[in-house]
Design a protein around this motif. Structure first.
Motif, PDB file in Angstrom:
ATOM      1  N   CYS A 229      -0.599   5.086   0.891  1.00 47.95           N
ATOM      2  CA  CYS A 229      -1.635   4.599   2.076  1.00 47.95           C
ATOM      3  C   CYS A 229      -0.738   4.259   3.307  1.00 47.95           C
ATOM      4  N   THR A 230      -1.296   4.859   4.629  1.00 48.81           N
ATOM      5  CA  THR A 230      -0.721   4.679   5.627  1.00 48.81           C
ATOM      6  C   THR A 230      -1.426   4.228   6.649  1.00 48.81           C
ATOM      7  N   SER A 231      -2.523   3.888   6.516  1.00 54.75           N
ATOM      8  CA  SER A 231      -3.691   3.184   7.566  1.00 54.75           C
ATOM      9  C   SER A 231      -4.904   2.656   6.893  1.00 54.75           C
ATOM     10  N   TRP A 232      -5.732   1.898   7.720  1.00 55.30           N
ATOM     11  CA  TRP A 232      -6.669   1.125   7.331  1.00 55.30           C
ATOM     12  C   TRP A 232      -7.743   2.107   6.603  1.00 55.30           C
TER      13      TRP A 232
ATOM     14  N   THR B 262       0.658  -1.170  -0.197  1.00 59.44           N
ATOM     15  CA  THR B 262       0.001   0.064  -0.066  1.00 59.44           C
ATOM     16  C   THR B 262       0.905   1.278  -0.098  1.00 59.44           C
ATOM     17  N   THR B 263       2.074   1.113   0.341  1.00 55.88           N
ATOM     18  CA  THR B 263       3.000   2.210   0.299  1.00 55.88           C
ATOM     19  C   THR B 263       3.204   2.766  -1.099  1.00 55.88           C
TER      20      THR B 263
ATOM     21  N   ALA C 276      -5.859  11.107   2.705  1.00 56.74           N
ATOM     22  CA  ALA C 276      -6.101  10.083   1.682  1.00 56.74           C
ATOM     23  C   ALA C 276      -6.281  10.619   0.205  1.00 56.74           C
TER      24      ALA C 276
ATOM     25  N   GLN D 104      -7.342   5.065   5.377  1.00 55.09           N
ATOM     26  CA  GLN D 104      -6.928   5.435   3.885  1.00 55.09           C
ATOM     27  C   GLN D 104      -7.156   4.338   3.036  1.00 55.09           C
ATOM     28  N   PHE D 105      -6.956   3.219   3.304  1.00 49.82           N
ATOM     29  CA  PHE D 105      -7.033   2.041   2.471  1.00 49.82           C
ATOM     30  C   PHE D 105      -8.465   2.068   1.961  1.00 49.82           C
TER      31      PHE D 105
ATOM     32  N   LYS E 184      -8.943   5.568  -0.207  1.00 46.62           N
ATOM     33  CA  LYS E 184      -8.017   5.839  -1.434  1.00 46.62           C
ATOM     34  C   LYS E 184      -9.069   4.685  -2.732  1.00 46.62           C
ATOM     35  N   TYR E 185      -9.519   3.535  -1.930  1.00 45.47           N
ATOM     36  CA  TYR E 185     -10.276   2.659  -3.225  1.00 45.47           C
ATOM     37  C   TYR E 185     -11.409   3.268  -3.508  1.00 45.47           C
TER      38      TYR E 185
END
Length: 270
Positions: free
Chosen positions: A213-216, A208-209, A249, A218-219, A222-223
């Motif tokens: 992406c740095t956190s769930w 994810t980097t 994000a 943002q996961f 960003k999706y």
């Protein structure tokens, strides 16, 4: 991203403020002020809410009209009443308590009394009390009713639930919105918190980097934002640090098609 009908630009991450507004009666206005200031400091400004009660809405109105915040905010409201007069009365009270003659966006909450309330919204837009009008859903069970409505009406906005864990809107609603030129707002990016409980003991993938992406949180965000049909996604928080993390994000690289496939596979196996 632009509102398709007008080209007006909106920040892509906003605040779903119903919870923090509903807590004004117990916690005062400082928490909602702090989280809105965090949103604005990170480049945001779209705030989604709907009437709670006169005390809480009066406090919310004071915050959104603070001189250093007012010009940055795009404020929505919702109608969740049954009956034409009840809907009109609810909106007029919101105008008074929010201290705004014109609301940026008025929506029908969860398609409540849709055929009765929709003419009211059109009237408010025509008279200048609402800049934009739309409808909301937060459950797949209402998708067919929403699709039927879109077959006969063209709102400025729709609001739907969509996230890495609730992807049903990808099948029909988002393509339909794109074809119709509708602005799309999104709720439940974290499934009202259930998302974080599900992932509590699962590591964030190292890949994810590659898209910053740095956190769930943002996961999922960003999706969502990698889908260009999306205009803005609302995150529900009363924590200013979480608000800033969520807003960030929007920055940097978005996952490409290959990354999004990896994200779906990873989350489905979690």
């Amino acid at each position: 991203r632009p509102i398709p009908k007008t080209g007006e630009l909106l920040p892509v991450v906003g605040l779903g403020s119903s919870k923090v507004v509903s807590e004004i009666s117990t916690n005062g206005t400082e928490p909602v002020e702090n989280v809105i200031r965090a949103l604005v400091s990170a480049g945001g400004g779209v705030i989604d809410t709907w009437p709670r009660n006169p005390f809480n809405d009066t406090g919310f109105g004071k915050v959104i009209n603070m001189p250093d915040l007012d010009d940055y905010l795009f404020v929505t409201t919702k109608i969740d009443s049954t009956g034409s007069k009840a809907g009109i009365d609810q909106f007029r009270q919101t105008q008074e308590l929010y201290q705004r003659e014109t609301l940026d966006l008025v929506q029908i909450f969860s398609l409540t009394d849709l055929d009765t309330q929709w003419p009211n919204l059109r009237n408010w837009k025509e008279e200048g009390s609402a800049r934009y009008i739309g409808v909301t859903v937060s459950n797949i069970r209402l998708y067919d009713q929403l699709i039927d409505f879109l077959g006969r009406e063209t709102p400025d906005f729709i609001q739907v639930n969509y996230s890495i864990t609730e992807r049903e809107a990808e099948q029909r609603l988002l393509p339909m919105a794109a074809d119709m030129g509708l602005a799309v707002l999104l709720n439940r990016p974290f499934m009202n918190g259930e998302y974080f409980g599900r992932l509590a003991n699962i590591p964030l993938p190292e890949w994810t980097t590659e898209f910053g992406c740095t956190s769930w949180a943002q996961f999922s965000l960003k999706y969502i934002l990698a889908n260009t049909t999306v205009t803005c996604v609302f995150t529900e928080t009363s924590n200013p640090a979480h608000m800033i993390e969520n807003a960030h994000a929007a920055y940097g690289t978005m996952p490409d098609a290959n990354h999004r496939q990896l994200m779906r596979e990873y989350i489905d196996q979690a």
